[in-house]
Structures are given as structure tokens and as C-alpha cells.
Write a protein that holds these residues in place. Structure first.
Motif, PDB file in Angstrom:
ATOM      1  N   TRP A  27       0.748  -1.099   0.358  1.00 39.74           N
ATOM      2  CA  TRP A  27       0.203   0.213  -0.248  1.00 39.74           C
ATOM      3  C   TRP A  27       0.656   1.510   0.281  1.00 39.74           C
ATOM      4  N   ARG A  28       1.778   1.394   0.962  1.00 37.19           N
ATOM      5  CA  ARG A  28       2.538   2.385   0.960  1.00 37.19           C
ATOM      6  C   ARG A  28       3.482   2.547  -0.943  1.00 37.19           C
ATOM      7  N   HIS A  29       3.669   1.680  -1.007  1.00 41.15           N
ATOM      8  CA  HIS A  29       4.973   1.807  -2.168  1.00 41.15           C
ATOM      9  C   HIS A  29       3.028   1.927  -3.528  1.00 41.15           C
ATOM     10  N   SER A  30       1.919   1.781  -3.403  1.00 46.69           N
ATOM     11  CA  SER A  30       1.057   2.080  -4.404  1.00 46.69           C
ATOM     12  C   SER A  30       0.801   3.682  -4.419  1.00 46.69           C
ATOM     13  N   PHE A  31       0.355   4.161  -3.007  1.00 43.62           N
ATOM     14  CA  PHE A  31       0.547   5.769  -2.479  1.00 43.62           C
ATOM     15  C   PHE A  31       1.667   5.752  -2.973  1.00 43.62           C
ATOM     16  N   ALA A  32       2.399   6.501  -2.273  1.00 43.11           N
ATOM     17  CA  ALA A  32       3.470   6.595  -2.513  1.00 43.11           C
ATOM     18  C   ALA A  32       3.834   7.609  -4.254  1.00 43.11           C
ATOM     19  N   HIS A  33       4.267   6.272  -5.321  1.00 38.52           N
ATOM     20  CA  HIS A  33       3.065   6.202  -6.692  1.00 38.52           C
ATOM     21  C   HIS A  33       2.422   6.780  -7.428  1.00 38.52           C
ATOM     22  N   GLU A  34       1.389   6.422  -6.925  1.00 34.71           N
ATOM     23  CA  GLU A  34       0.544   7.823  -7.594  1.00 34.71           C
ATOM     24  C   GLU A  34       0.370   8.752  -6.917  1.00 34.71           C
ATOM     25  N   TRP A  35       1.012   9.071  -6.062  1.00 30.33           N
ATOM     26  CA  TRP A  35       0.961  10.828  -5.563  1.00 30.33           C
ATOM     27  C   TRP A  35       1.875  11.187  -6.158  1.00 30.33           C
ATOM     28  N   LYS A  36       3.147  10.666  -6.103  1.00 26.26           N
ATOM     29  CA  LYS A  36       4.133  11.704  -7.690  1.00 26.26           C
ATOM     30  C   LYS A  36       3.361  11.445  -8.854  1.00 26.26           C
ATOM     31  N   LEU A  37       3.032  10.936  -8.991  1.00 21.42           N
ATOM     32  CA  LEU A  37       2.183  10.633 -10.178  1.00 21.42           C
ATOM     33  C   LEU A  37       1.075  11.505 -10.638  1.00 21.42           C
ATOM     34  N   ALA A  38       1.065  12.273  -9.762  1.00 27.28           N
ATOM     35  CA  ALA A  38      -0.279  13.263 -10.047  1.00 27.28           C
ATOM     36  C   ALA A  38       0.190  14.269  -9.782  1.00 27.28           C
ATOM     37  N   GLY A  39       1.493  14.299  -9.313  1.00 20.62           N
ATOM     38  CA  GLY A  39       2.758  15.208  -9.243  1.00 20.62           C
ATOM     39  C   GLY A  39       2.408  16.177  -7.773  1.00 20.62           C
ATOM     40  N   GLY A  40       1.979  15.228  -7.061  1.00 27.04           N
ATOM     41  CA  GLY A  40       2.003  15.756  -4.896  1.00 27.04           C
ATOM     42  C   GLY A  40       4.015  16.081  -5.052  1.00 27.04           C
ATOM     43  N   ASP A  41       3.223  17.219  -4.186  1.00 21.15           N
ATOM     44  CA  ASP A  41       4.961  17.086  -3.717  1.00 21.15           C
ATOM     45  C   ASP A  41       5.469  16.265  -2.800  1.00 21.15           C
ATOM     46  N   THR A  42       7.277  15.883  -2.471  1.00 22.67           N
ATOM     47  CA  THR A  42       7.488  15.236  -1.444  1.00 22.67           C
ATOM     48  C   THR A  42       7.162  15.076  -0.208  1.00 22.67           C
ATOM     49  N   GLY A  43       7.263  16.625   0.151  1.00 19.94           N
ATOM     50  CA  GLY A  43       6.896  17.211   1.505  1.00 19.94           C
ATOM     51  C   GLY A  43       5.860  16.976   1.937  1.00 19.94           C
ATOM     52  N   ASP A  44       4.601  17.182   1.795  1.00 16.88           N
ATOM     53  CA  ASP A  44       4.172  17.124   2.186  1.00 16.88           C
ATOM     54  C   ASP A  44       3.594  15.247   1.994  1.00 16.88           C
ATOM     55  N   LEU A  45       3.810  14.208   1.002  1.00 17.19           N
ATOM     56  CA  LEU A  45       3.495  12.706   1.211  1.00 17.19           C
ATOM     57  C   LEU A  45       4.352  12.171   2.241  1.00 17.19           C
ATOM     58  N   MET A  46       5.306  12.791   2.781  1.00 16.49           N
ATOM     59  CA  MET A  46       6.090  13.026   4.244  1.00 16.49           C
ATOM     60  C   MET A  46       5.397  13.226   4.871  1.00 16.49           C
ATOM     61  N   LEU A  47       4.603  14.603   5.047  1.00 20.42           N
ATOM     62  CA  LEU A  47       3.723  14.813   6.191  1.00 20.42           C
ATOM     63  C   LEU A  47       2.458  13.706   6.239  1.00 20.42           C
ATOM     64  N   LEU A  48       1.583  13.643   5.078  1.00 26.52           N
ATOM     65  CA  LEU A  48       0.498  12.410   4.849  1.00 26.52           C
ATOM     66  C   LEU A  48       0.720  10.771   5.733  1.00 26.52           C
ATOM     67  N   MET A  49       2.202  10.581   5.397  1.00 23.74           N
ATOM     68  CA  MET A  49       2.865   9.042   6.120  1.00 23.74           C
ATOM     69  C   MET A  49       3.766   9.629   6.856  1.00 23.74           C
ATOM     70  N   ARG A  50       3.791  10.493   7.558  1.00 27.65           N
ATOM     71  CA  ARG A  50       4.218  11.183   8.597  1.00 27.65           C
ATOM     72  C   ARG A  50       6.350   9.732   8.153  1.00 27.65           C
ATOM     73  N   TRP A  51       6.381  10.582   7.602  1.00 27.71           N
ATOM     74  CA  TRP A  51       7.855  10.005   7.195  1.00 27.71           C
ATOM     75  C   TRP A  51       9.095  11.055   8.007  1.00 27.71           C
ATOM     76  N   SER A  52      10.045  11.174   8.384  1.00 27.57           N
ATOM     77  CA  SER A  52      10.825  11.741   8.844  1.00 27.57           C
ATOM     78  C   SER A  52      12.319  11.711   7.896  1.00 27.57           C
ATOM     79  N   SER A  53      12.320  11.118   7.126  1.00 31.42           N
ATOM     80  CA  SER A  53      13.387  10.588   6.553  1.00 31.42           C
ATOM     81  C   SER A  53      12.621  10.387   4.980  1.00 31.42           C
ATOM     82  N   GLU A  54      14.186  12.381   4.259  1.00 33.38           N
ATOM     83  CA  GLU A  54      13.342  11.425   2.855  1.00 33.38           C
ATOM     84  C   GLU A  54      13.478  10.648   1.653  1.00 33.38           C
TER      85      GLU A  54
END
Length: 82
Positions: A27-54
């Protein structure tokens, strides 16, 4: 609920839907892929997924990075007009 209750529940839902190998990692792989494919910002993705490391969005988005690159190239058409 058992400690691995989410893991078990995801597997059950996948089985019911006829989808093999359903797990949180997928699910994490799919979500990150779809997010980036849609033009989503990496920083916003990190916030949503609660990731602290790039490293995390790179890791989870890497499995589909080539597909995203091909789609962007097709959309931009760079090299097609040469």
C-alpha cells in the motif's frame, strides 16, 4: 486485537477482493507512486505518511519511478520534435 491484527486484516481483505500479496508495504508503494504520478509534492507526502526521512519517499516511490519517468516524457514530448 492481536499485535499483527492489521497485517491479518489486510490479508483477509485482499483475499476477499481476489488480490494476492496485500500488505501495508505494498500500500505504501502504491500510495507514494500514485501521489508522485499525480504531481504531488514530496514534502506533503512525507507529512501525510508521517515520514521524517527523505529516504522513505525515495524507497517507496522507487518501484514505479521508471513508469513515472516514461509518462512524464510522453506528456512533455521532449525528443519527439527533433
Amino acid at each position: 486485537m492481536k499485535l499483527n491484527g492489521i497485517k491479518i486484516r489486510l490479508r483477509e481483505l485482499g483475499d476477499r477482493a481476489g488480490v494476492e500479496h496485500v500488505h501495508a508495504q505494498r500500500w505504501r508503494h502504491s500510495f507514494a507512486h500514485e501521489w508522485k504520478l499525480a504531481g504531488g509534492d514530496t514534502g506533503d507526502l512525507m507529512l501525510l505518511m508521517r515520514w521524517s526521512s527523505e529516504e522513505m519517499p525515495r524507497r517507496y516511490g522507487a518501484s514505479a519511478a521508471a513508469e513515472r519517468a516514461r509518462q512524464v516524457q510522453a506528456r512533455l514530448g521532449i525528443g519527439e520534435r527533433v
